[in-house]
Design an enzyme around this catalytic site. Sequence first.
Site, PDB file in Angstrom:
ATOM      1  N   ASN A   1      25.893  17.821 -11.776  1.00  0.00           N
ATOM      2  CA  ASN A   1      26.939  17.215 -12.596  1.00  0.00           C
ATOM      3  C   ASN A   1      27.703  16.234 -11.719  1.00  0.00           C
ATOM      4  O   ASN A   1      28.533  16.637 -10.904  1.00  0.00           O
ATOM      5  CB  ASN A   1      27.878  18.316 -13.122  1.00  0.00           C
ATOM      6  CG  ASN A   1      29.048  17.744 -13.907  1.00  0.00           C
ATOM      7  OD1 ASN A   1      29.035  16.561 -14.276  1.00  0.00           O
ATOM      8  ND2 ASN A   1      30.064  18.561 -14.164  1.00  0.00           N
ATOM      9  N   TRP A   2      27.407  14.952 -11.895  1.00  0.00           N
ATOM     10  CA  TRP A   2      28.047  13.935 -11.053  1.00  0.00           C
ATOM     11  C   TRP A   2      29.494  13.672 -11.481  1.00  0.00           C
ATOM     12  O   TRP A   2      30.217  12.966 -10.801  1.00  0.00           O
ATOM     13  CB  TRP A   2      27.261  12.621 -11.103  1.00  0.00           C
ATOM     14  CG  TRP A   2      25.966  12.645 -10.353  1.00  0.00           C
ATOM     15  CD1 TRP A   2      25.393  13.728  -9.735  1.00  0.00           C
ATOM     16  CD2 TRP A   2      25.080  11.538 -10.123  1.00  0.00           C
ATOM     17  NE1 TRP A   2      24.212  13.360  -9.138  1.00  0.00           N
ATOM     18  CE2 TRP A   2      23.994  12.025  -9.357  1.00  0.00           C
ATOM     19  CE3 TRP A   2      25.089  10.191 -10.483  1.00  0.00           C
ATOM     20  CZ2 TRP A   2      22.943  11.207  -8.953  1.00  0.00           C
ATOM     21  CZ3 TRP A   2      24.039   9.376 -10.096  1.00  0.00           C
ATOM     22  CH2 TRP A   2      22.973   9.872  -9.336  1.00  0.00           C
ATOM     23  N   LYS A   3      29.884  14.175 -12.633  1.00  0.00           N
ATOM     24  CA  LYS A   3      31.224  13.904 -13.201  1.00  0.00           C
ATOM     25  C   LYS A   3      31.468  12.383 -13.193  1.00  0.00           C
ATOM     26  O   LYS A   3      30.520  11.630 -13.360  1.00  0.00           O
ATOM     27  CB  LYS A   3      32.296  14.647 -12.413  1.00  0.00           C
ATOM     28  CG  LYS A   3      31.952  16.110 -12.172  1.00  0.00           C
ATOM     29  CD  LYS A   3      33.131  16.895 -11.710  1.00  0.00           C
ATOM     30  CE  LYS A   3      32.672  18.264 -11.254  1.00  0.00           C
ATOM     31  NZ  LYS A   3      33.730  19.225 -11.180  1.00  0.00           N
TER      32      LYS A   3
ATOM     33  N   HIS B   1      32.075  21.788 -20.690  1.00  0.00           N
ATOM     34  CA  HIS B   1      32.540  21.927 -19.301  1.00  0.00           C
ATOM     35  C   HIS B   1      34.044  22.203 -19.312  1.00  0.00           C
ATOM     36  O   HIS B   1      34.764  21.692 -20.169  1.00  0.00           O
ATOM     37  CB  HIS B   1      32.221  20.645 -18.519  1.00  0.00           C
ATOM     38  CG  HIS B   1      32.423  20.802 -17.048  1.00  0.00           C
ATOM     39  ND1 HIS B   1      33.668  20.743 -16.462  1.00  0.00           N
ATOM     40  CD2 HIS B   1      31.537  21.056 -16.041  1.00  0.00           C
ATOM     41  CE1 HIS B   1      33.534  20.938 -15.151  1.00  0.00           C
ATOM     42  NE2 HIS B   1      32.253  21.134 -14.878  1.00  0.00           N
TER      43      HIS B   1
ATOM     44  N   GLU C   1      36.363  21.046 -17.674  1.00  0.00           N
ATOM     45  CA  GLU C   1      37.193  19.831 -17.638  1.00  0.00           C
ATOM     46  C   GLU C   1      37.307  19.223 -19.039  1.00  0.00           C
ATOM     47  O   GLU C   1      38.338  18.652 -19.387  1.00  0.00           O
ATOM     48  CB  GLU C   1      36.609  18.837 -16.619  1.00  0.00           C
ATOM     49  CG  GLU C   1      36.850  19.311 -15.195  1.00  0.00           C
ATOM     50  CD  GLU C   1      35.830  18.852 -14.163  1.00  0.00           C
ATOM     51  OE1 GLU C   1      35.070  17.901 -14.427  1.00  0.00           O
ATOM     52  OE2 GLU C   1      35.785  19.474 -13.076  1.00  0.00           O
TER      53      GLU C   1
ATOM     54  N   GLU D   1      30.825  29.216 -15.111  1.00  0.00           N
ATOM     55  CA  GLU D   1      31.587  28.522 -14.080  1.00  0.00           C
ATOM     56  C   GLU D   1      33.031  29.017 -14.087  1.00  0.00           C
ATOM     57  O   GLU D   1      33.833  28.584 -14.929  1.00  0.00           O
ATOM     58  CB  GLU D   1      31.590  27.016 -14.348  1.00  0.00           C
ATOM     59  CG  GLU D   1      30.227  26.391 -14.393  1.00  0.00           C
ATOM     60  CD  GLU D   1      30.296  24.904 -14.106  1.00  0.00           C
ATOM     61  OE1 GLU D   1      29.706  24.486 -13.110  1.00  0.00           O
ATOM     62  OE2 GLU D   1      30.967  24.175 -14.849  1.00  0.00           O
TER      63      GLU D   1
ATOM     64  N   GLY E   1      35.147  22.884  -7.750  1.00  0.00           N
ATOM     65  CA  GLY E   1      35.701  21.835  -6.900  1.00  0.00           C
ATOM     66  C   GLY E   1      36.759  22.324  -5.929  1.00  0.00           C
ATOM     67  O   GLY E   1      37.482  21.519  -5.341  1.00  0.00           O
TER      68      GLY E   1
ATOM     69  N   SER F   1      31.506  25.379  -6.683  1.00  0.00           N
ATOM     70  CA  SER F   1      31.422  25.207  -5.227  1.00  0.00           C
ATOM     71  C   SER F   1      30.117  25.728  -4.622  1.00  0.00           C
ATOM     72  O   SER F   1      30.112  26.267  -3.515  1.00  0.00           O
ATOM     73  CB  SER F   1      32.644  25.838  -4.542  1.00  0.00           C
ATOM     74  OG  SER F   1      33.830  25.207  -4.993  1.00  0.00           O
TER      75      SER F   1
ATOM     76  N   GLY G   1      28.353  20.479  -8.752  1.00  0.00           N
ATOM     77  CA  GLY G   1      29.215  19.290  -8.829  1.00  0.00           C
ATOM     78  C   GLY G   1      29.170  18.524  -7.520  1.00  0.00           C
ATOM     79  O   GLY G   1      28.229  17.776  -7.246  1.00  0.00           O
ATOM     80  N   GLY G   2      30.186  18.735  -6.680  1.00  0.00           N
ATOM     81  CA  GLY G   2      30.342  17.972  -5.430  1.00  0.00           C
ATOM     82  C   GLY G   2      29.066  17.855  -4.603  1.00  0.00           C
ATOM     83  O   GLY G   2      28.708  16.749  -4.163  1.00  0.00           O
TER      84      GLY G   2
HETATM   85  C1  PEP Z   1      31.032  21.532 -11.875  1.00  0.00           C
HETATM   86  O1  PEP Z   1      31.734  20.563 -12.039  1.00  0.00           O
HETATM   87  O2  PEP Z   1      30.343  21.933 -12.810  1.00  0.00           O
HETATM   88  C2  PEP Z   1      31.032  22.180 -10.561  1.00  0.00           C
HETATM   89  C3  PEP Z   1      30.469  23.351 -10.460  1.00  0.00           C
HETATM   90  O3  PEP Z   1      31.629  21.514  -9.532  1.00  0.00           O
HETATM   91  P1  PEP Z   1      31.640  21.930  -7.960  1.00  0.00           P
HETATM   92  O4  PEP Z   1      30.227  22.288  -7.601  1.00  0.00           O
HETATM   93  O5  PEP Z   1      32.120  20.725  -7.249  1.00  0.00           O
HETATM   94  O6  PEP Z   1      32.547  23.100  -7.836  1.00  0.00           O
END
Ligand code: PEP
Length: 256
Positions: free
Chosen positions: A10-12, A99, A101, A171, A177, A216, A237-238
Amino acid sequence: MTRRAIVAANWKMNGDLTLVDTMVTGLKNMQLQKNVNVVICPSFILLSELSNKANKQKLNKAIHVGAQNVSEHKSGAYTGEVSTDMLNELSVKFAIIGHSERRSYYQETSRQIAYKVKAALDAGLTPILCIGESEVERATEQTETILSAQLQPVIDEVGIEKFIDVVIAYEPVWAIGTGKTASSEMAQETHQFIRQFLASANEEVADKVPLLYGGSVNASNCDELFAQPDIDGGLIGGASLNVEQFKQICLAAKGK
Ligand code: PEP
């Protein structure tokens, strides 16, 4: 029982044409384990480029393109929205839906998310349905109530049998994040609850639904997380913005 593993990026609201290029080149000769799918979900405007590049470079057929959201409406006066037909035209196969967010910054409700899952399934897209509790909800032992309340409207809307084509990403909001990953024991315990919740509606379907952990995940913690019996991969994500790190995570995934 065989259950495929999935690693989804997930590049957001990150990434650009250069990252698309670097990612496709970096993943080109990756030798995934059997029964593993990789999904890359960039922003809408990069989908076309990613699909074209993946096709041109003959990327492994187990690597797919996904969107980060999709409209519940078929077409019409919905400024700024993107429909399932538009995604299909770009060979997009997956869509992240619900998600945290989207739930918190754009007030998406579990009912609306259920409509989006239905729209995706009707159009032949695989929804990656995100669910998860906040830090306060975990601290006050409401995790199971919250997860049930996020899942039930989707079951009511699409029917449990259709979950055979759904991927669920658990999640915990407090782990996204933040660098605070749930311990593998805590993640497994929660995944087991989710699978049992689905099994109370249909055991056979519950056995087959890939349950991804997100929050994370990185190249150092993915092995332990993915080794848990009910964790079938991750939503990343990151760490998915770094090709080498993402590749290591993809290579750690195995079907069960
Ligand atoms: C996400 O946005 O779905 C996510 C899991 O982000 P991160 O890996 O950065 O915590």
